[in-house]
Design an enzyme around this catalytic site. Structure first.
Site, mmCIF file in Angstrom:
data_model
loop_
_atom_site.group_PDB
_atom_site.id
_atom_site.type_symbol
_atom_site.label_atom_id
_atom_site.label_comp_id
_atom_site.label_asym_id
_atom_site.label_seq_id
_atom_site.Cartn_x
_atom_site.Cartn_y
_atom_site.Cartn_z
ATOM 1 N N GLU A 754 0.938 -1.143 -0.176
ATOM 2 C CA GLU A 754 -0.048 0.089 -0.001
ATOM 3 C C GLU A 754 0.939 1.219 -0.071
ATOM 4 O O GLU A 754 1.642 1.535 0.755
ATOM 5 C CB GLU A 754 -0.853 0.015 1.312
ATOM 6 C CG GLU A 754 -2.169 0.635 1.070
ATOM 7 C CD GLU A 754 -2.109 2.169 1.619
ATOM 8 O OE1 GLU A 754 -1.772 3.104 0.784
ATOM 9 O OE2 GLU A 754 -2.153 2.241 2.935
ATOM 10 N N CYS A 788 -1.254 9.107 3.409
ATOM 11 C CA CYS A 788 -1.249 8.545 1.894
ATOM 12 C C CYS A 788 -2.205 8.970 1.342
ATOM 13 O O CYS A 788 -2.205 9.333 0.015
ATOM 14 C CB CYS A 788 -1.133 6.749 2.034
ATOM 15 S SG CYS A 788 -0.552 6.048 3.202
#
Ligand SMILES: Cc1cc2nc3c(=O)[nH]c(=O)nc-3n(C[C@H](O)[C@H](O)[C@H](O)COP(=O)(O)OP(=O)(O)OC[C@H]3O[C@@H](n4cnc5c(N)ncnc54)[C@H](O)[C@@H]3O)c2cc1C
Length: 1003
Positions: A754, A788
């Protein structure tokens, strides 16, 4: 200095007891049946002789808000007037009118206009995704013009005038019909987002007070004259509890200026009631004002406060205000309302996982509370001039009865454009005084106000709605609120996911009791120093983990899940200590720390449940009722099993949530874990591991190896026997891991990665600038941009870009960068010197190549690694090549087809989050479908994915999937095995021979 004591009790108390208490207050004081008898003729008269078409009651009858037409009307009213470009106005009108059927509307101005618009729209407006031709374009403009006109006419019914002068002229005209009419003017607008907004509102209030004062008779009491209503949120861009010191230093003097002007003219000034988490703060402001009134103008009796009966603290609030008045020997005007933000308060409590709701959850409970509060106000005539704001006939009749018993002066209040029918009847009694709350402002500013009113009154439970609905009988309309059993109607925030999963608990940081525990923990928590693992430890650790795998994977999944649930409960209990550690080690702000802890708790509970679900043996091809489908004489079962020892490498930006999420997923599925936390945040990881061990995870099943990624991390990945790697971090490191795994001999090792993204938000010209500014600030600058999911690239339609950019600039300047342990801090320092230097290099580059929209203001406190919000305007999406992991936002103006913008965003190759801000529903759907990103957020911020609700993760350069916190995550941690048994091998198909009926039944 933040507040140190709360004046009012805890807002989150059990509802039933509070309702019982309010009912007790009314015992013997109110005869509801008699009140209903008074109200019934009013209702009959309004139904027989409805008010003009434009009144809210009539409008809702024509276009109920639950219908496609009502919704379309509301959406158009909210957005159309502010859309500056014709093309988008056409698209919006087509989108909304296209989904509604206005045929059959009564013959009135709006109905005629709208049905003309609809009829024309069928010919001229483009379908979704189509471009209109030239003729159609001309026609479409006419449709839009007609719709605009209809919406403007609609707006006019709820706004007295576009300026205070116009409003006062209207008022003068209305007074010719009814000379005892009183008004409270309200200057429309959204809350201030910037310092300039606040000053603009201040000046508009000053101007309005001067205008009202001009015609006011100084000899008359403020209660007999027109006055003004003000919103504190309009007068300060950071009117919030966390900014207490600023609010007291900056806002109080502003409001006092207004009060002085109102006092000099002897008119009334009432402070509107806003959100629950601002109540204590508003009392600090009000107390400060009361003190000044007592000192400077004690004879002025015009200072007023609106109070919301739907709040669980309403009765105590009245007690406080009464004693304040008595203490200072002054008198206040108190407007009792039920409350306009009910849905938003419920949502906030659920989102934040609060202990209960701060408002009542049954309409009748609010009604009971209103009556109990009314009695409390009427009981204090020495301190209060009571004002009852309601359109509900039953409530009004009950108030008249309560007031008659006390024989004290009071007034009723209604909103302009609402309650006209009922008040027509009520005011046939010449002794009843009534004030109309009259919004004044440009049509553009009307929209949010109007939509609030439409929503509030369009709700099924609303009196205005029920009055308009003839199918609601008199008994139901005037049902006694006093006779109901006080039971909450909504599940508590902790129960919103049902019996299967307890929601994590959060905190309301505006409540002192809730935040004091955190601050105490902060004083007591130290960040432990951890020794680093050696590279040579890696192989031995993997061997131990591999050996431990057999027992752990054979442990029944229910048992593993129970360990994780127990860990979740313990983590929840230790919330203050873990939050303090997050603030100290990871520079989290308190709000971020609480959210992160909740996410970790949710991961533990969610993956515990998921493991039990996905690891249950599955008979194939499946079952229908009690019957197994497929070929008779065999059994086929699919099972998932753990793979072995997993290396879990987590980042510093979510040192608890992502760490716990990875580890919990691996453990739940029967794997063993080698956890490598980020070098910057080992202490949080250490505490998390200790907690899991204490909960029952054996030491060899979960081992912590702290050390640099390049050495310890790399050694773990390279060690023989590793069954899988799960990694969250940069794309670059993910690639290094991928190559290292590919180069290994032996089994093919799965990787779950990720990574980051160049996350964009596309804003079209139908978007509400205030909503955009809020979403952008949260998405780009919260957590100092170190998420993120954070917004990196804002694409704003050129038609509204100037205004939107200016608002974001102004709002960003109000953010506080500083010490994260202070409640007032919005952005803490970035994680370390390396990150700081990296961001600064990008900022220096952008200063050379892009327009600096926020020339850097030095951070308020000289802490190391602090970066104030940065904003740069770029000319093309292609210029934005790299993710900058910090509070740096790049902005681009776009025009033309929004699909082209999405195409360019896709071309960047990342695919994590995307924000869309538009009121054109079909456009939002089409853009979301075209975007190659993992998480799309429409008309909201784009951070803070909720476990099990918004599974999180991207594609392309942003990660491999599956999504964390989603139903497919655990599958990737498992190997799949099937077992096929020929059940007929020993002597034939006994089951078939014994009962073919069961087999036949399956066909
Ligand atoms: C002059 C005036 C000034 C106002 N100023 C303010 C202000 O400063 N701040 C503010 O917040 N509002 C203000 N309002 C709006 C007011 O709070 C009410 O929303 C509105 O008047 C509707 O209440 P009602 O008694 O007319 O209607 P009713 O239909 O009897 O009551 C509707 C109200 O019940 C409550 N309710 C609805 N569903 C539920 C439920 N399931 N559980 C519990 N409660 C529920 C809500 O408060 C809703 O507004 C003002 C209203 C007036 C008339």
């Amino acid at each position: 200095m933040p507040r140190t004591t709360d004046r009012l009790p805890f807002p989150y108390r059990p509802e039933a007891a509070l309702v019982a208490q309010r009912l007790a207050c009314l015992q013997g004081a109110l005869d509801w049946a008699a009140a209903a008898q008074v109200a019934a003729p009013w209702v009959r008269a309004v139904r027989e002789n409805p008010p003009p078409f434009w009144a809210m009651e009539s409008l809702l009858k024509e276009y109920p808000i639950s219908s496609a037409e009502g919704l379309a009307l509301m959406r158009l009213a909210e957005a159309l007037l502010r859309v500056p470009d014709a093309e988008t106005a056409i698209a919006l009108t087509a989108d909304q009118l296209g989904r509604a059927d206005f045929d059959g509307a009564t013959d009135s101005t709006l109905a005629r206009l709208s049905s003309t618009a609809i009829a024309m729209s069928k010919h001229f407006l483009p379908g979704a995704g189509q471009e209109p031709g030239l003729m159609a374009k001309l026609g479409a403009k006419t449709v839009v013009a007609a719709t605009l006109r209809a919406v403007q006419l609609l707006g006019r019914q709820f706004v007295l005038g576009q300026t205070i002068r116009e409003g006062m002229q209207e008022a003068a005209a209305a007074r010719k019909q009814r000379d005892r009419l009183r008004l409270s003017f309200d200057m429309l607008g959204e809350g201030a987002r910037t310092a300039a907004d606040a000053l603009r509102y201040l000046s508009s209030y000053e101007h309005a007070i001067a205008a009202i004062a001009q015609g006011a008779d100084p000899a008359r009491h403020p209660a007999q004259k027109d006055g003004i209503s003000i919103k504190l949120s309009a007068l300060h861009p950071r009117y919030e509890d966390a900014q207490h010191e600023r609010v007291m230093n900056e806002l109080v003097p502003r409001v006092w200026t207004l009060c002085r002007a109102a006092a000099a003219a002897h008119i009334n000034l009432t402070i509107d009631a806003e959100e629950v988490d601002r109540l204590e703060l508003s009392l600090d402001v009000f107390d400060a004002l009361a003190q000044r009134v007592a000192e400077h103008c004690p004879q002025w009796q015009g200072l007023g406060l609106a109070m919301q009966a739907y709040q669980t603290r309403a009765l105590e609030l009245i007690g406080h205000i009464v004693s304040l008045a008595r203490r200072h020997q002054i008198k206040f005007m108190c407007r009792l309302v039920k409350g306009a933000y009910w849905d938003a308060e419920i949502k906030r409590a659920q989102e934040q996982g609060l202990p209960a709701y701060p408002v009542f959850t049954h309409k009748q409970h609010t009604d009971v509370s209103y009556l109990a509060c009314a009695k409390a106000l009427l009981d204090a005539p020495d301190a209060i001039f009571p004002q009852f704001a309601t359109h509900n006939a039953g409530t009004i009749a009950a108030i008249l009865q309560l007031a008659a018993r006390q024989a004290v002066p009071f007034e009723l209040q209604r909103l302009h454009g609402m309650g006209e029918g009922i008040y027509r009847e009520v005011l046939k009694n010449p002794l009843v005084a009534c004030r109309v709350y009259a919004p004044v402002g440009a049509h553009r500013d009307l929209l949010a106000y109007l939509v609030r009113r439409l929503l509030e009154n369009g709700a099924n439970s609303s009196f205005v709605h029920q009055l308009a609905d003839e199918s609601v009988g008199m008994d139901q309309l005037l049902i006694s609120p006093l006779r109901l059993q006080p039971q909450p109607s909504l599940p508590l925030p902790v129960d919103i996911y049902g019996a299967a999963r307890t929601n994590s608990s959060g905190r309301d940081l505006s409540v002192i009791a809730q935040r004091d525990e955190l601050l105490t923990a902060h004083a007591q928590t130290a960040v432990a120093l951890m020794t680093q693992a050696r590279v040579e430890d890696a192989t031995a650790a993997v061997t131990r983990a591999t050996e431990a795998f057999g027992t752990w994977s054979r442990t029944p999944v229910a048992q593993r899940a129970a360990v994780l649930r127990f860990a979740a409960d313990t983590l929840q209990q230790q919330q203050p200590r873990f939050c303090a550690l997050l603030v100290k080690e990871a520079h989290k702000t308190w709000g971020d720390a609480v959210s992160e802890l909740r996410e970790a708790v949710d991961f533990l509970r969610y993956y515990a449940n998921e493991a039990e679900r996905v690891m249950a043996p599955q008979a194939l091809p499946g079952q229908r009722g009690a019957v197994t489908l497929g070929i008779t004489g065999e059994s086929n079962v699919l099972r998932l099993v753990g793979r072995g020892a997993w290396v879990c490498i987590s980042p510093w930006n979510f040192p608890l949530a992502i760490f716990m999420g990875q580890v919990a997923a691996a453990l739940a599925t029967g794997n063993t874990v080698l956890a490598k936390p980020a070098e910057q945040t080992p202490a949080v990881a250490l505490e998390a591991v200790k907690l899991l061990h204490a909960a029952g995870v054996p030491a060899d099943v979960l081992q912590l190896l702290h050390g640099p990624g390049e050495t310890v991390g790399a050694a773990l990945v390279a060690a023989p026997g590793v069954a899988g790697v799960v990694f969250t971090g940069s794309t670059q490191v993910a690639k290094i891991i991928q190559r290292a795994l590919a180069a290994k001999d032996g089994p093919i090792v799965p990787l779950i990665a990720e990574t980051g993204g160049i996350n964009a938000m596309l804003v079209d010209s139908t978007a509400l600038p205030e909503q955009v500014a809020d979403a952008v600030l949260q998405s780009a600058f919260r957590s100092a941009g170190q998420r993120c999911s954070a917004l990196r690239l804002l694409c704003v339609h050129e038609a509204i870009a100037d205004g939107v950019i200016e608002m974001i600039q102004g709002a960003a300047r109000e953010l506080v960068a500083g010490d994260p342990s202070l409640l007032s801090t919005d952005l803490g320092p970035v994680i370390d010197a390396e990150a700081f230097d990296h961001i600064q290099r990008h900022v220096a580059r952008l200063r050379g190549s892009a327009k600096n929209l926020l020339p850097e203001t030095p951070p308020a406190q000289a802490l190391p690694h602090l970066i104030a919000p940065q904003m740069f305007e770029v000319k093309a999406i292609g210029e934005v090549r790299q993710e900058i992991f910090g509070p740096v936002l790049q902005v681009l103006r776009w025009s033309g087809d929004p699909m082209d913008v999405i195409g360019q965003i896709n071309a960047l190759g990342y695919g994590l989050t995307l924000g869309i801000q538009t009121r054109i529903d079909s456009r939002a759907q089409a853009l979301a479908a075209a975007a190659r990103v993992g998480n799309v957020y429409v008309n909201r911020n784009m951070i803070g994915a909720v476990v099990g609700v918004q599974p999180f993760g991207g594609e392309g350069l942003s990660g491999t999937g599956p999504k964390a916190g989603g139903p497919h995550y655990l599958l990737r941690f498992c190997a799949e095995r099937t077992l096929s048994i020929n059940t007929a091998a020993a002597g034939g198909n006994v089951a078939l021979l014994a009962g073919p009926a069961a087999f036949a039944h399956a066909r």
